[in-house]
Design an enzyme around this catalytic site. Structure first.
Site, PDB file in Angstrom:
ATOM      1  N   LYS A   1    -143.227 102.384 139.295  1.00  0.00           N
ATOM      2  CA  LYS A   1    -142.591 101.302 140.057  1.00  0.00           C
ATOM      3  C   LYS A   1    -141.065 101.421 139.991  1.00  0.00           C
ATOM      4  CE  LYS A   1    -146.452  98.186 139.147  1.00  0.00           C
ATOM      5  NZ  LYS A   1    -146.997  97.106 138.329  1.00  0.00           N
TER       6      LYS A   1
ATOM      7  N   GLN B   1    -146.976  92.370 134.284  1.00  0.00           N
ATOM      8  CA  GLN B   1    -147.932  93.475 134.186  1.00  0.00           C
ATOM      9  C   GLN B   1    -149.199  93.036 133.448  1.00  0.00           C
ATOM     10  OE1 GLN B   1    -147.328  96.383 135.721  1.00  0.00           O
ATOM     11  NE2 GLN B   1    -149.232  97.310 135.067  1.00  0.00           N
TER      12      GLN B   1
ATOM     13  N   ASP C   1    -147.239  90.567 143.505  1.00  0.00           N
ATOM     14  CA  ASP C   1    -148.596  91.077 143.278  1.00  0.00           C
ATOM     15  C   ASP C   1    -149.629  90.443 144.210  1.00  0.00           C
ATOM     16  OD1 ASP C   1    -148.943  93.077 141.328  1.00  0.00           O
ATOM     17  OD2 ASP C   1    -148.423  91.685 139.730  1.00  0.00           O
TER      18      ASP C   1
HETATM   19  N1  GUN Z   1    -152.195  96.239 136.023  1.00  0.00           N
HETATM   20  C1  GUN Z   1    -152.952  97.116 136.725  1.00  0.00           C
HETATM   21  N2  GUN Z   1    -152.758  96.960 138.046  1.00  0.00           N
HETATM   22  C2  GUN Z   1    -151.874  95.950 138.186  1.00  0.00           C
HETATM   23  C3  GUN Z   1    -151.271  95.314 139.314  1.00  0.00           C
HETATM   24  O1  GUN Z   1    -151.540  95.624 140.489  1.00  0.00           O
HETATM   25  N3  GUN Z   1    -150.383  94.323 139.027  1.00  0.00           N
HETATM   26  C4  GUN Z   1    -150.102  93.936 137.755  1.00  0.00           C
HETATM   27  N4  GUN Z   1    -149.235  92.934 137.581  1.00  0.00           N
HETATM   28  N5  GUN Z   1    -150.639  94.501 136.698  1.00  0.00           N
HETATM   29  C5  GUN Z   1    -151.513  95.499 136.911  1.00  0.00           C
END
Ligand code: GUN
Length: 270
Positions: A45, A89, A112
């Protein structure tokens, strides 16, 4: 077009959009776990953000952070007008209630797409739909099979495929294997997200023009592997790595940029 080609082309377009904005978009990523998988997602990211001229900041917390402390931190960024998007996360440490945290993030900053009142969709399912559209794959009237019923992928994926007028079936850990075989045999589009290396294999018969979207990321001694065995006899199968993970990261920044564009539009003429 391969997923890699599509993602790199779309990133260039997004970068051009970012450069038209009056403010550099800011994304806050909060991480409270020590999971190596989370670290690698976050690094991806941050790398994308640098490429898109987006200001992404990682706030690394100790896993013993309390729920109250995490809520206060989120509220601080909810109230900070320079912050456009917030990601917490997942997974969170066991003593923190994920559903409360998801509701704490302002629905207008929820990149998200997890907030029930927000207008954005979760990134993995939305990224998959965007790619299928880009590839001009007809979805209306198709038999779509979603294997896995997680809140992040399976459930929202089924909803988005239904919005596209697919006939949607969801299978899961309690589905009988003989039934699953029948569903797979009749499926035009299969989305699998169960975290089982090579689960879709030659035990199943596939339509020769079927599409398999492999959401699995399984760490094995031979490297990252999907939930489907490689090179199944179908029309299109997304690779792992270099497949859905890239689509998810792209959708995340599509969501952030949507938030920024909406903000700029609403500020017009003030
Ligand atoms: N952990 C695994 N995939 C994701 C996601 O798409 N968003 C978040 N916040 N955590 C994750």
């Amino acid at each position: 077009m391969t997923i890699k080609e599509y993602v790199s082309c779309r990133k260039q377009q997004l970068k051009d959009v970012v450069n038209t904005l009056t403010k550099v978009p800011q994304l806050i990523i909060i991480n409270a776990n020590e999971d190596p998988a989370s670290k690698s997602y976050i690094n991806g990211k941050l790398k994308d953000a640098a490429l898109l001229n987006i200001d992404a900041k990682l706030i690394q917390l100790e896993p013993n952070v309390t729920q109250e402390q995490l809520i206060r931190l989120i509220e601080k960024y909810n109230d900070d007008s320079n912050c456009d998007g917030i990601i917490v996360q997942l997974p969170l440490p066991k003593h923190i209630d994920e559903s409360i945290i998801k509701l704490t993030i302002s629905k207008d900053k929820d990149v998200d797409g997890f907030h029930p009142l927000g207008t954005l969709n979760p990134c993995t399912p939305q990224g998959i739909i965007n790619y299928l559209h880009h590839e001009n794959i007809t979805l209306e009237g198709k038999n779509a099979l979603v294997i896995g019923r997680s809140n992040i992928v399976g459930k929202p994926m089924a909803k988005l495929l239904l919005n596209e007028n697919c006939n949607v079936t969801i299978c899961h850990s309690k589905t009988k294997f003989t039934d699953l075989k029948n569903y797979v045999e009749n499926a035009d589009i299969i989305v699998i997200a169960i975290g089982k290396n090579g689960f879709l294999d030659e035990r199943f018969n596939y339509k020769s023009d079927a599409i398999i979207i492999d959401v699995g990321i399984n760490r094995t001694l031979e490297g990252l592997k999907g939930d489907a065995k490689e090179n199944l006899p179908v029309k299109l199968q997304t690779p792992v790595p270099g497949g859905v993970g890239l689509l998810t990261r792209l959708a995340l920044y599509e969501n952030l940029i949507k938030i920024c564009l909406t903000k700029e539009k609403n500020n017009d003429g003030i």
